[in-house]
Design a protein around this motif. Sequence first.
Motif, short mmCIF file in Angstrom:
data_model
loop_
_atom_site.label_atom_id
_atom_site.label_comp_id
_atom_site.label_asym_id
_atom_site.label_seq_id
_atom_site.Cartn_x
_atom_site.Cartn_y
_atom_site.Cartn_z
N ARG A 1 28.04 -20.54 48.81
CA ARG A 1 26.85 -19.77 49.15
C ARG A 1 25.75 -20.66 49.73
O ARG A 1 25.62 -21.81 49.36
N GLN B 1 27.04 -15.50 51.67
CA GLN B 1 28.28 -16.21 51.41
C GLN B 1 28.73 -16.86 52.71
O GLN B 1 29.14 -16.19 53.65
N SER B 2 28.66 -18.17 52.76
CA SER B 2 29.00 -18.89 53.98
C SER B 2 30.50 -19.13 54.11
O SER B 2 31.10 -18.90 55.15
N GLU C 1 35.67 -23.75 48.87
CA GLU C 1 34.55 -23.09 49.55
C GLU C 1 33.27 -23.91 49.47
O GLU C 1 32.25 -23.54 50.08
N GLU D 1 34.54 -19.02 52.09
CA GLU D 1 35.41 -18.50 51.05
C GLU D 1 36.55 -19.51 50.83
O GLU D 1 36.89 -20.27 51.73
#
Length: 493
Positions: free
Chosen positions: A54, A93-94, A109, A96
């Motif tokens: 994030r 959320q940048s 992530e 995953e």
Amino acid sequence: MDDVAMAPEGLEWKFSQVFGERAAGEEVQEVDIISAIEFDKNGDHLATGDRGGRVVLFERTDKIDGGVHRRVLEAMDCSSSQHPEFHYKTEFQSHEPEFDYLKSLEIEEKINKIRWCQTANNAMFLLSTNDKTIKFWKVQEKKIKKVCNFNLDPPKPTINGFVTTSNAPTSFKTCFTNGGSNDNPLNFRNNNVSLRGLTSLHLPTVTSHETSLLARCRKTYAHAHDYHINSISNNSDCETFISADDLRINLWNLEISSQSFNIVDKKPANMEDLTEVITSAEFHPSHCNMLAYSSSKGSIRLIDLRQSALCDTHSKLFEEHEAPGSKSFFSDIISSISDIKFSKGGRYILSRDYMTLKMWDINMGSGPVATFQVHEHLRPKLCDLYENDAIFDKFECCLSGDGQRVATGSYSHLFRVFGCSEGSTEATTLEATKNPTRRQVQTPPRFLRSPGGSDDVNGNSFDLTTKLLHLAWHPSENSIACAASNSLYMYYA
């Protein structure tokens, strides 16, 4: 006037804010631990990344004297009793978690680095990266449009077949977000509405009642690194940036995500011949053709992109040769540079290895112009640090906007601030708590050119599990943001 008299006085650091403060006994989730911090160019926004992928954005909010910004008053040499204040702006959320099926490798992530880009049209742009993939984000306020002021009021609700009376104000009319409608209120046949009493018709109006922040990924730069990305850096031309892993540095155009140019390649034909890896890389702040990168052998190379397309040869090399007879088993490990930063003017490079901070003048290749001992008292414990892998911790460093001070982290959530102007003896130890000065350590940790000996920091015991790896200095003010586990602490002087 002598040098000591010209040196600025030491700063008195005070607590400003904390975000995500941990309660006593509260267990910290792994995904919440902060892994990157970065101020934007003006210092009005701050971005943090965490191990959960994030990115959280904070915005400067302190206003003084009827809304005049603090920076304006400081430019006018006006004093202010208020401290800088930030508030939570948004998060997204940048990255995953992914899985590389070809290499049977899990890709975390965790955000490794964040870099702000040039703003445009009231939108913020930033780059974020995990181990393998870089993303270019646009964060902008979007107005929520609603359709209002219909010709007909919505039908009144009924209870058991009887129309309920209502004293609701006439301004309560159905509004439909982004032009949508529920149950089609203008369908006369279904709603049994009458057109009696209507003398004229008018068009409904579209209004913007509120705004919301929207983060959108504009570009994804992937499949260009075989090893973990440790650095990204924007170029001063605002069009290109570099990304570096253990063996290669790639040059990208912000608008082209399908290809990059490999400008540094340290991979040998036989991997058994590998002797050093790239640990950090950064563009010069004003010369778009110059960049520097550090290695695990404690050296810094300055390269000029005008010399050749593949910059395997450097234009300048900065390294400090070890004194004869002082080499030990741990020498190569603790000399590995974990982070480098250019000064604002670009003349100096600050580097951090495990034990020290070093300041290098790019016009002088004979050695560092100043060295600052961060936690010299740990030198007798290097064997223990090697056993528990703490000796491989990678601490970041930062410089003040005026270039007069440097800072870096240590253990027990401590960080150190040193004066680097000529004649300065400033050396402050602060703790990432609401009382930052409770563990002050008085020691002269600085020497010029060649050390005359080592000064141990005595007193408090250190907790190797609570390490302060990430911190950032405000570009124009004496304000520091640092990460202590999942908490973001801010201080000012």
